[in-house]
Design an enzyme around this catalytic site. Sequence first.
Site, short mmCIF file in Angstrom:
data_model
loop_
_atom_site.label_atom_id
_atom_site.label_comp_id
_atom_site.label_asym_id
_atom_site.label_seq_id
_atom_site.Cartn_x
_atom_site.Cartn_y
_atom_site.Cartn_z
N LYS A 148 8.61 3.91 0.27
CA LYS A 148 8.00 4.74 1.32
C LYS A 148 9.04 5.32 2.26
O LYS A 148 9.00 6.49 2.59
CB LYS A 148 7.02 3.90 2.16
CG LYS A 148 5.77 3.46 1.44
CD LYS A 148 4.73 2.91 2.43
CE LYS A 148 5.19 1.69 3.19
NZ LYS A 148 5.32 0.46 2.39
N ARG A 181 -2.99 0.62 7.42
CA ARG A 181 -2.92 -0.53 6.52
C ARG A 181 -4.21 -1.31 6.49
O ARG A 181 -4.32 -2.28 5.73
CB ARG A 181 -1.80 -1.46 6.95
CG ARG A 181 -0.44 -1.14 6.30
CD ARG A 181 0.61 -1.99 7.00
NE ARG A 181 1.70 -2.43 6.23
CZ ARG A 181 2.95 -1.94 6.31
NH1 ARG A 181 3.19 -0.90 7.05
NH2 ARG A 181 3.92 -2.49 5.62
N ARG A 209 17.22 -5.50 -0.93
CA ARG A 209 17.31 -4.93 0.43
C ARG A 209 17.56 -6.04 1.45
O ARG A 209 18.34 -5.87 2.39
CB ARG A 209 16.01 -4.18 0.77
CG ARG A 209 16.06 -3.51 2.12
CD ARG A 209 14.86 -2.62 2.35
NE ARG A 209 13.65 -3.40 2.63
CZ ARG A 209 12.45 -2.86 2.79
NH1 ARG A 209 12.28 -1.55 2.65
NH2 ARG A 209 11.41 -3.60 3.05
N ARG A 233 17.11 -7.73 6.52
CA ARG A 233 15.79 -7.66 7.17
C ARG A 233 15.12 -9.02 7.05
O ARG A 233 14.96 -9.54 5.94
CB ARG A 233 14.93 -6.58 6.51
CG ARG A 233 14.62 -5.44 7.48
CD ARG A 233 13.78 -4.40 6.85
NE ARG A 233 12.38 -4.81 6.74
CZ ARG A 233 11.40 -3.98 6.45
NH1 ARG A 233 11.66 -2.72 6.23
NH2 ARG A 233 10.16 -4.42 6.35
N ARG A 260 3.69 -10.49 2.00
CA ARG A 260 3.47 -9.06 2.29
C ARG A 260 2.77 -8.38 1.11
O ARG A 260 1.93 -7.50 1.31
CB ARG A 260 4.79 -8.37 2.62
CG ARG A 260 5.30 -8.78 4.00
CD ARG A 260 6.76 -8.55 4.16
NE ARG A 260 7.11 -7.15 4.16
CZ ARG A 260 8.28 -6.67 3.74
NH1 ARG A 260 9.20 -7.48 3.26
NH2 ARG A 260 8.51 -5.39 3.80
P1 AMP Z 1 7.17 -1.88 6.93
O1 AMP Z 1 8.52 -1.52 7.46
O2 AMP Z 1 6.27 -0.70 6.80
O3 AMP Z 1 7.24 -2.73 5.69
O4 AMP Z 1 6.49 -2.81 8.05
C1 AMP Z 1 7.08 -4.04 8.44
C2 AMP Z 1 6.04 -4.91 9.13
O5 AMP Z 1 5.54 -4.24 10.30
C3 AMP Z 1 4.80 -5.22 8.31
O6 AMP Z 1 5.00 -6.31 7.43
C4 AMP Z 1 3.79 -5.53 9.41
O7 AMP Z 1 4.01 -6.83 9.96
C5 AMP Z 1 4.16 -4.51 10.48
N1 AMP Z 1 3.41 -3.24 10.32
C6 AMP Z 1 3.91 -2.00 10.03
N2 AMP Z 1 2.95 -1.08 10.00
C7 AMP Z 1 1.79 -1.75 10.24
C8 AMP Z 1 0.42 -1.35 10.31
N3 AMP Z 1 0.03 -0.08 10.10
N4 AMP Z 1 -0.51 -2.31 10.58
C9 AMP Z 1 -0.16 -3.60 10.79
N5 AMP Z 1 1.11 -4.04 10.73
C10 AMP Z 1 2.08 -3.13 10.47
#
Ligand code: AMP
Length: 197
Positions: free
Chosen positions: A14, A89, A128, A134, A145
Amino acid sequence: MLRALLLAPPGAGKGTQGERLSEHYGVPHLATGDALRRHVAEGSEIGAQAGAYMERGELVPDRLVLELVLHLLSEPEPLEGFILDGFPRTLNQAKTAFQWGKANGRTFHAVISLDVPEDELVRRLLERGAAQGRIDDSDDTIRNRLRVYDEFTEPLLDFYRERGILVEVDGEGPVEDVGARLRAQVDRLYPGSDASA
Ligand code: AMP
């Protein structure tokens, strides 16, 4: 201007494809994960509440995410174009986003899903984690996740499929190839998509 969402499991690409789409279509790339990580790093009120969920690989509560996203989309005035990455999400987030779009004359043109087999997702995320450190790219958290994605986010594909704006793209292979497949599909749904227009 293009308004698109990227809806795919962690590790599907993404962030990478979001950046490329943003450049190609000339609209900002808004990634909720990045925005949340910035809040955590700055120690803001949102960050203080969100950090623990993120470390565990759980979803941050809708209330916090919606506050953050509606602010990103609406201030100082409703954005005309964007690539939203990592949002929505949950069904509740999707419904709120849909209402925001209708209320502001900014419904979404395309929702992009990237298909990548689970083994490959895990491999990419571990890589990663080693490269970028991270905290949520560790073995247990990755599994969590992916489980959270299957339970809460994957059902949204139907929500958008029913609305006729879902594009499903094979996310395996070289970044350039995935990007080309993606743009070809987006161009079919978004009439003003000639980037030179
Ligand atoms: P990402 O970088 O998109 O993988 O997001 C990292 C973390 O941020 C996720 O595992 C969630 O804990 C939180 N997060 C990001 N976007 C959302 C969302 N739309 N709703 C809820 N949690 C989010």
